[in-house]
Design an enzyme around this catalytic site. Structure first.
Site, mmCIF file in Angstrom:
data_model
loop_
_atom_site.group_PDB
_atom_site.id
_atom_site.type_symbol
_atom_site.label_atom_id
_atom_site.label_comp_id
_atom_site.label_asym_id
_atom_site.label_seq_id
_atom_site.Cartn_x
_atom_site.Cartn_y
_atom_site.Cartn_z
ATOM 1 N N LEU B 152 2.067 16.734 5.145
ATOM 2 C CA LEU B 152 1.223 16.701 5.930
ATOM 3 C C LEU B 152 -0.371 16.205 5.866
ATOM 4 O O LEU B 152 -1.157 17.054 6.188
ATOM 5 C CB LEU B 152 1.185 17.501 7.251
ATOM 6 C CG LEU B 152 1.170 17.231 8.597
ATOM 7 C CD1 LEU B 152 2.317 16.127 9.401
ATOM 8 C CD2 LEU B 152 1.028 18.506 9.419
ATOM 9 N N GLY B 153 -0.604 15.423 5.031
ATOM 10 C CA GLY B 153 -1.718 14.868 4.520
ATOM 11 C C GLY B 153 -2.461 14.043 5.513
ATOM 12 O O GLY B 153 -2.035 13.829 6.838
ATOM 13 N N ILE B 155 -2.159 10.787 5.784
ATOM 14 C CA ILE B 155 -0.943 9.673 5.917
ATOM 15 C C ILE B 155 -0.079 10.214 6.831
ATOM 16 O O ILE B 155 0.401 9.810 7.785
ATOM 17 C CB ILE B 155 -0.575 9.218 4.771
ATOM 18 C CG1 ILE B 155 -1.739 8.232 4.240
ATOM 19 C CG2 ILE B 155 0.740 8.207 4.879
ATOM 20 C CD1 ILE B 155 -1.336 7.819 2.449
ATOM 21 N N ILE B 230 7.225 5.733 2.163
ATOM 22 C CA ILE B 230 6.034 5.076 1.679
ATOM 23 C C ILE B 230 5.281 5.988 0.803
ATOM 24 O O ILE B 230 4.216 5.623 0.729
ATOM 25 C CB ILE B 230 5.255 4.743 3.123
ATOM 26 C CG1 ILE B 230 5.216 5.869 4.141
ATOM 27 C CG2 ILE B 230 5.894 3.673 3.872
ATOM 28 C CD1 ILE B 230 4.051 6.981 3.591
ATOM 29 N N ARG B 232 6.288 7.509 -3.217
ATOM 30 C CA ARG B 232 6.297 6.807 -4.528
ATOM 31 C C ARG B 232 8.005 6.680 -4.640
ATOM 32 O O ARG B 232 8.476 7.609 -4.352
ATOM 33 C CB ARG B 232 5.820 7.683 -5.871
ATOM 34 C CG ARG B 232 4.178 7.457 -5.761
ATOM 35 C CD ARG B 232 3.724 6.085 -6.100
ATOM 36 N NE ARG B 232 2.425 6.106 -6.312
ATOM 37 C CZ ARG B 232 1.574 5.680 -5.089
ATOM 38 N NH1 ARG B 232 2.239 5.161 -3.919
ATOM 39 N NH2 ARG B 232 0.486 5.544 -5.406
ATOM 40 N N ASP B 256 9.608 1.274 0.873
ATOM 41 C CA ASP B 256 8.457 0.261 0.424
ATOM 42 C C ASP B 256 8.097 0.591 -1.053
ATOM 43 O O ASP B 256 7.433 -0.308 -1.629
ATOM 44 C CB ASP B 256 7.122 0.833 1.237
ATOM 45 C CG ASP B 256 6.050 -0.071 0.935
ATOM 46 O OD1 ASP B 256 4.630 0.487 0.630
ATOM 47 O OD2 ASP B 256 6.004 -1.438 0.867
ATOM 48 N N GLU B 261 9.707 -0.519 -9.926
ATOM 49 C CA GLU B 261 9.164 -1.626 -9.254
ATOM 50 C C GLU B 261 8.917 -2.565 -10.337
ATOM 51 O O GLU B 261 8.088 -2.402 -11.448
ATOM 52 C CB GLU B 261 8.101 -1.290 -8.535
ATOM 53 C CG GLU B 261 8.223 -0.630 -7.141
ATOM 54 C CD GLU B 261 7.218 0.088 -6.489
ATOM 55 O OE1 GLU B 261 5.999 -0.261 -6.827
ATOM 56 O OE2 GLU B 261 7.381 0.945 -5.779
ATOM 57 N N HIS B 279 6.299 -2.925 -1.937
ATOM 58 C CA HIS B 279 5.109 -1.962 -1.994
ATOM 59 C C HIS B 279 3.958 -2.597 -1.401
ATOM 60 O O HIS B 279 2.919 -2.852 -2.121
ATOM 61 C CB HIS B 279 4.844 -1.605 -3.570
ATOM 62 C CG HIS B 279 3.958 -0.353 -3.918
ATOM 63 N ND1 HIS B 279 4.239 0.515 -4.975
ATOM 64 C CD2 HIS B 279 3.120 0.409 -2.854
ATOM 65 C CE1 HIS B 279 3.362 1.457 -4.676
ATOM 66 N NE2 HIS B 279 2.869 1.467 -3.803
#
Lengths: 335, 313
Positions: B152-153, B155, B230, B232, B256, B261, B279
């Site tokens: 809960l930062g 973002i 969303i 890593r 995402d 990747e 991404h």
């Protein structure tokens, strides 16, 4: 003929055969939850009969008091004339364009709809479409699935939503829900509608052209009427501009589709998210070539939850009718 | 400042590349015919590294740049920068917080809607030309669902605010409970997953959070649950996730990011209940520019011996 008051019958003793409900064409909600209807009412399925509708009604529906319908089976004046005992039209939709309301008024026939049971889902999908077009979600999914991410890596940037001006066309049950969701995402929301709504904090524009001039995106949430048919035309799209996005979850005919396709193909607007088209299920083939459009098959209301809730309302209205209780979602007849 | 040498690790942004080119002597770590030759000739002229989510600054790179003073990452996540090693060596590190918060949160909501409401699947259906009026499938409603947020930062909080406007109930798990938060806290990821319909990964990638979404968590989320990532790719045990999706033990996923990747497990391409993005959660014209300006601003501040704008180390 004036409608007679309903005979009093206690619910537990009313055989379902007496609780006849006519269905001309099965609404999707009915098709999914048919069991729940059949267990409570005697469903008269005109669509299962080899007889043409007119003949079927003459032969089998002369004492029918209630009909369950939706847009795929319009209740026209002719249908109503063939149902001399009709007292109630229950539509499995919010809109009543497919019902001859003037004739219902004349005959004293009551109409119920599904209230705002679909509003959340339609609004959610409208927001989903706007995010999708601006942030290239379906386009990105296509890009990854095609294998191009692994090989070329080149990708077009999307467009940020926060601080963008979004104009909502029609601030009713759906439009107001779209507004609160977009506001939470930092969009600057304004609207146009038949009348200004002084209880909302959003900026009002008196006509669609002014709304378009002052917007980066338009979300169409209004009913289709004579006034709104083709209200989104070339002039409005030019006012919206080359980066402008249009989302339509209302009715295809609100947009002049030929002009929309031309604007998209020629890059006069930035993209579109469309759930509805002028001649469904036909979609202009030119749109299939475009990466900046998202195309849905008129399903924004089609969730498991909304169908269940709608079935409860339809059944609830029919139960109320047959037990002489107040109807749940009466539609005011303005004729 | 043209004398300052900046090494860009990856072609992450042409706008950023141009800005760096205009102000500094820019070196590019890609398309090098001979890496050893490059470092032998240029390493002593490089004072700064501009890294990204693909290639940051690991001990090997840091050791090969004896004049390195600052690493300015074109990202908010710093899992590709060895922060401890930078601190030890007195190398400053900056990132790009806040300017991308809105876009990343919007991507999370967009992925939730695209997955639950079958938007990508339906678009494919229409484009295939197979739409006939009477067919239909039902999707799953988003409004009113229980959203669980891991981390809960900035973002995570932005995602919560958006989900609230959809009348969702919000719960979260993070390293420590946030007393000022109005949302329900769960002391473990498993408890969070058991009590939500949609689980969104929004925390930083550290040694503790690597593969934090594992088989047990996926089982707890359940066959009607949806995972959105969303964060890593390495937050999720990708093999377990793919099995769960293929076997129907999870209702869907919006992703995402991936472990390797741009490689994406091919099994996902056969599934309609998965949405996959390359991404791009912060990839908008506006945010790319804002992130690049922040990278350049941090470098300029450093070289002018002014306070860094967004220092981490």
């Amino acid at each position: 003929m004036d409608p007679k008051p309903q005979d009093h019958q206690s619910p537990s003793s009313t055989p379902s055969e007496l609780r006849q409900v006519l269905v001309l064409r099965p609404p999707p909600v009915f098709a999914v939850h048919e069991q729940d209807f059949s267990s409570k009412f005697h469903i008269l399925k005109a669509y299962d009969s080899p007889l043409p509708t007119h003949d079927f009604l003459q032969a089998h529906a002369q004492s029918v008091k209630a009909v369950l319908c939706s847009g795929i089976g319009p209740i026209t004046a002719e249908v109503i004339h063939n149902l001399p005992a009709l007292e109630l039209v229950v539509t499995a939709s919010t809109g009543v364009n497919h019902i001859d309301m003037a004739e219902c008024r004349r005959r004293g026939i009551t109409v119920t709809n599904t209230g705002d049971v679909f509003s959340d889902d339609v609004a959610d999908a409208a927001v989903g479409l706007l995010i999708d077009v601006m942030r290239r979600i379906t386009s990105g999914d296509r890009f990854v699935r095609s294998g191009r991410w692994a090989t070329s890596g080149e990708y077009t940037l999307g467009s940020k939503l926060a601080c963008k001006r979004v104009g909502i066309v029609g601030l009713g049950n759906i439009g107001s829900r779209v507004a609160t969701r977009l506001k939470a995402m930092g969009c600057l929301v304004s609207y146009t509608s038949r009348q200004e709504k002084h209880t909302t904090p959003f900026t009002f524009y008196p006509n669609i052209l002014q709304l378009a001039f002052n917007s980066d995106a338009l979300v169409i949430c209004c009913a289709l009427t004579n006034e709104t048919r083709h209200i989104i035309n070339n002039k409005v799209m030019m006012a919206l501009g080359k980066k402008g996005i249009i989302v339509n979850i209302a009715r295809g005919a609100i947009i002049n589709e030929v002009e929309l396709v031309k604007c998209l193909v020629e890059g006069e607007i930035g993209g579109a998210g469309l759930d509805v088209f002028e001649n469904e299920p036909n979609v202009p083939k030119e749109l299939f070539e475009l990466d900046n459009v998202v195309l849905l098959p008129h399903r924004t209301a089609f969730t498991q939850e909304s169908f269940y809730n709608a079935a409860q309302i339809l059944i609830g209205n029919l139960e109320a009718f047959f037990t002489n209780k107040p109807l749940l979602t009466l539609v005011a007849n303005e004729f | 400042m043209e004398a300052m040498g900046v090494l860009m690790t990856y072609p992450m942004s042409s706008y950023l590349e141009q800005q760096l080119q205009n102000r500094f002597t820019l070196f590019r770590l890609w398309n090098l015919p001979n890496k050893t030759h490059f470092f032998n000739h240029n390493a002593h002229n490089i004072q700064a590294v501009v890294g990204s989510t693909h290639i940051g600054a690991d001990p090997e790179l840091i050791d090969s740049l004896p004049a390195l003073e600052i690493v300015s990452s074109f990202s908010v996540g710093l899992d590709k920068v060895d922060l401890a090693y930078c601190k030890e060596k007195g190398i400053r590190v900056t990132n790009t917080p806040d300017v991308l918060t809105d876009d990343v949160a919007d991507t999370a909501i967009g992925l939730i809607l695209a997955t639950l409401r079958r938007i990508c699947e339906d678009d494919r259906f229409v484009r295939s030309g197979l739409w006939k009026k009477d067919e239909f499938k039902l999707s799953v409603k988003f409004s009113g669902k229980k959203v669980g947020i891991l981390g809960l930062g900035r973002i995570g909080t932005a995602i919560a605010k958006r989900a609230e406007s959809f009348n969702c109930s919000i719960s979260y798990h993070s390293r420590s409970e946030k007393p000022e938060s109005k949302y329900k806290y769960y002391p473990s990821v498993i408890k969070l997953a058991s009590n939500c319909d949609i689980l969104v990964v929004a925390c930083a990638l550290t040694e503790q959070t690597r593969h934090i979404i594992n088989r047990e968590v996926i089982d707890a989320l359940g066959p009607k649950g949806v995972l959105v990532n969303i964060g890593r790719g390495a937050h999720v045990d990708e093999r377990e996730l793919v099995s769960a999706l293929v076997e129907g033990r999870l209702a869907g996923a919006g992703l995402d990011v991936f472990e390797h990747e741009p490689q994406v497990p091919e099994e996902l391409f056969g599934l309609d209940n998965v949405v996959v993005l390359p991404h791009v959660a912060s990839s908008t014209v506006e945010t790319e520019m804002a992130m690049a300006d922040l990278v350049v601003g941090n470098l300029e501040a450093h070289f002018l011996k002014k306070p860094l704008l967004t220092p981490v180390v």
